[in-house]
Design a protein around this motif. Structure first.
Motif, PDB file in Angstrom:
ATOM      1  N   UNK A   1      46.785  31.805  31.414  1.00  0.00           N
ATOM      2  CA  UNK A   1      46.068  31.560  32.664  1.00  0.00           C
ATOM      3  C   UNK A   1      44.708  32.262  32.620  1.00  0.00           C
ATOM      4  N   UNK A   2      43.753  31.672  33.285  1.00  0.00           N
ATOM      5  CA  UNK A   2      42.391  32.197  33.296  1.00  0.00           C
ATOM      6  C   UNK A   2      41.842  32.033  34.712  1.00  0.00           C
ATOM      7  N   UNK A   3      41.392  33.129  35.301  1.00  0.00           N
ATOM      8  CA  UNK A   3      40.899  33.089  36.676  1.00  0.00           C
ATOM      9  C   UNK A   3      39.567  33.815  36.756  1.00  0.00           C
ATOM     10  N   UNK A   4      38.668  33.202  37.487  1.00  0.00           N
ATOM     11  CA  UNK A   4      37.382  33.850  37.720  1.00  0.00           C
ATOM     12  C   UNK A   4      37.361  34.390  39.144  1.00  0.00           C
ATOM     13  N   UNK A   5      37.043  35.658  39.288  1.00  0.00           N
ATOM     14  CA  UNK A   5      36.941  36.329  40.582  1.00  0.00           C
ATOM     15  C   UNK A   5      38.297  36.316  41.304  1.00  0.00           C
ATOM     16  N   UNK A   6      38.303  36.328  42.612  1.00  0.00           N
ATOM     17  CA  UNK A   6      39.551  36.437  43.369  1.00  0.00           C
ATOM     18  C   UNK A   6      40.186  35.083  43.619  1.00  0.00           C
ATOM     19  N   UNK A   7      41.462  35.127  44.024  1.00  0.00           N
ATOM     20  CA  UNK A   7      42.133  33.893  44.402  1.00  0.00           C
ATOM     21  C   UNK A   7      43.365  33.625  43.581  1.00  0.00           C
ATOM     22  N   UNK A   8      43.941  32.459  43.807  1.00  0.00           N
ATOM     23  CA  UNK A   8      45.162  32.035  43.130  1.00  0.00           C
ATOM     24  C   UNK A   8      44.872  30.850  42.235  1.00  0.00           C
ATOM     25  N   UNK A   9      45.679  30.743  41.191  1.00  0.00           N
ATOM     26  CA  UNK A   9      45.609  29.585  40.312  1.00  0.00           C
ATOM     27  C   UNK A   9      47.016  29.241  39.869  1.00  0.00           C
ATOM     28  N   UNK A  10      47.356  27.967  39.943  1.00  0.00           N
ATOM     29  CA  UNK A  10      48.707  27.543  39.601  1.00  0.00           C
ATOM     30  C   UNK A  10      48.655  26.564  38.440  1.00  0.00           C
ATOM     31  N   UNK A  11      49.625  26.718  37.533  1.00  0.00           N
ATOM     32  CA  UNK A  11      49.735  25.797  36.398  1.00  0.00           C
ATOM     33  C   UNK A  11      51.207  25.671  36.073  1.00  0.00           C
ATOM     34  N   UNK A  12      51.812  24.601  36.568  1.00  0.00           N
ATOM     35  CA  UNK A  12      53.239  24.391  36.327  1.00  0.00           C
ATOM     36  C   UNK A  12      54.063  25.494  36.963  1.00  0.00           C
ATOM     37  N   UNK A  13      54.865  26.169  36.158  1.00  0.00           N
ATOM     38  CA  UNK A  13      55.723  27.244  36.669  1.00  0.00           C
ATOM     39  C   UNK A  13      54.981  28.570  36.808  1.00  0.00           C
ATOM     40  N   UNK A  14      53.733  28.612  36.416  1.00  0.00           N
ATOM     41  CA  UNK A  14      52.975  29.856  36.391  1.00  0.00           C
ATOM     42  C   UNK A  14      51.930  29.889  37.518  1.00  0.00           C
ATOM     43  N   UNK A  15      51.838  31.047  38.183  1.00  0.00           N
ATOM     44  CA  UNK A  15      50.818  31.266  39.197  1.00  0.00           C
ATOM     45  C   UNK A  15      50.163  32.613  38.944  1.00  0.00           C
ATOM     46  N   UNK A  16      48.836  32.599  38.890  1.00  0.00           N
ATOM     47  CA  UNK A  16      48.085  33.841  38.719  1.00  0.00           C
ATOM     48  C   UNK A  16      47.385  34.170  40.027  1.00  0.00           C
ATOM     49  N   UNK A  17      47.426  35.444  40.389  1.00  0.00           N
ATOM     50  CA  UNK A  17      46.753  35.898  41.605  1.00  0.00           C
ATOM     51  C   UNK A  17      45.836  37.060  41.265  1.00  0.00           C
ATOM     52  N   UNK A  18      44.676  37.058  41.896  1.00  0.00           N
ATOM     53  CA  UNK A  18      43.731  38.155  41.712  1.00  0.00           C
ATOM     54  C   UNK A  18      43.343  38.679  43.091  1.00  0.00           C
ATOM     55  N   UNK A  19      43.491  39.975  43.280  1.00  0.00           N
ATOM     56  CA  UNK A  19      43.060  40.627  44.512  1.00  0.00           C
ATOM     57  C   UNK A  19      42.036  41.690  44.124  1.00  0.00           C
ATOM     58  N   UNK A  20      40.762  41.323  44.186  1.00  0.00           N
ATOM     59  CA  UNK A  20      39.731  42.252  43.731  1.00  0.00           C
ATOM     60  C   UNK A  20      39.588  43.441  44.678  1.00  0.00           C
ATOM     61  N   UNK A  21      39.903  43.253  45.947  1.00  0.00           N
ATOM     62  CA  UNK A  21      39.777  44.367  46.886  1.00  0.00           C
ATOM     63  C   UNK A  21      40.757  45.480  46.550  1.00  0.00           C
TER      64      UNK A  21
END
Lengths: 112, 114
Positions: A48-68
């Motif tokens: 998974x690859x995420x830029x800045x904050x937020x959520x990203x979902x790909x199939x069974x995988x979810x990435x979350x970023x909380x920069x605060x």
């Protein structure tokens, strides 16, 4: 103190469980956040690859970023024995560099 | 399409010796990075190359060096080996300049220093 902290585990879960993997970091300049999976005797592969904050979902995988909170997570739904591997978080400042700062990895075992 | 190829896959050296590791990136990839992986420290950045130029370097002593050739293949060298240099050395390649696109890793060269 390391720039990126990750619980090494091992983490053992039954098949079908929801897995939560986490990393914390100290450098507020990080903008790019990645999760890699590394099977035994293999090189890491990008999940998974995420830029800045937020959520990203790909199939069974979810990435979350909380920069605060300087906190990132990877969730795996309906975990499978084939998900058994070491999961590495990685981050970079961005710009003109490939330099990634990695966590030490969490070893996950999904029991059938 | 072949992946990132690293040679040798395993090697054993003694303290004081030197070692050269080789990396062939994916065809068409021009950017190569090197990482050291140990159980205690995880993956640590060594250096990166693009168009035969070193673009960035990690916090490793001068015993660690590298280079990139015109065909994008890369080598890294460690001189005067120490026991603490025992590690998995991973090479990764990318299509374009630093920080563009996915980084693909090879399977690594496992170095044991006795």
């Amino acid at each position: 103190q390391k720039e990126v902290e990750q619980d090494p585990g091992p983490l053992s879960v039954p098949e079908g469980a929801i897995v939560s993997l986490n990393c914390t970091y100290s450098n507020s300049a990080f903008q790019y956040f990645m999760w890699y999976r590394q099977y035994s005797r293999k090189g890491p592969e990008l999940l998974m690859y995420t830029y800045s904050s937020g959520n990203k979902e790909d199939g069974r995988f979810t990435a979350q970023v909380d920069k605060s909170s300087k906190y990132i997570s990877l969730f795996i739904r309906d975990s499978q024995p084939s998900d058994s591997a070491t999961y590495l978080c990685a981050m970079s400042v961005g710009g003109a560099t490939n330099k990634l700062i990695f966590g030490t990895g969490t070893l996950l075992a999904v029991q059938p | 399409k072949a992946g990132v190829t690293q040679t040798p896959r395993y090697l054993i050296k003694t303290r004081g010796q030197q070692v050269t590791l080789s990396c062939s990136p994916i065809s068409g990839h021009r950017s190569v990075s090197w990482y050291q992986q140990t159980p205690g420290q995880g993956l640590q950045f060594l250096f990166e190359y693009f168009s035969e130029t070193q673009r960035n370097k990690g916090n490793f002593p001068g015993r660690f060096s590298g280079r990139q050739f015109s065909n994008s293949r890369s080598e890294m060298n460690v001189s005067t080996l120490e026991l603490g240099d025992s590690a998995l050395y991973l090479c990764a390649s990318r299509v374009g300049p630093p920080n563009t696109g996915e980084l693909f890793f090879g399977e690594g060269s496992r170095l044991t220093v006795l």
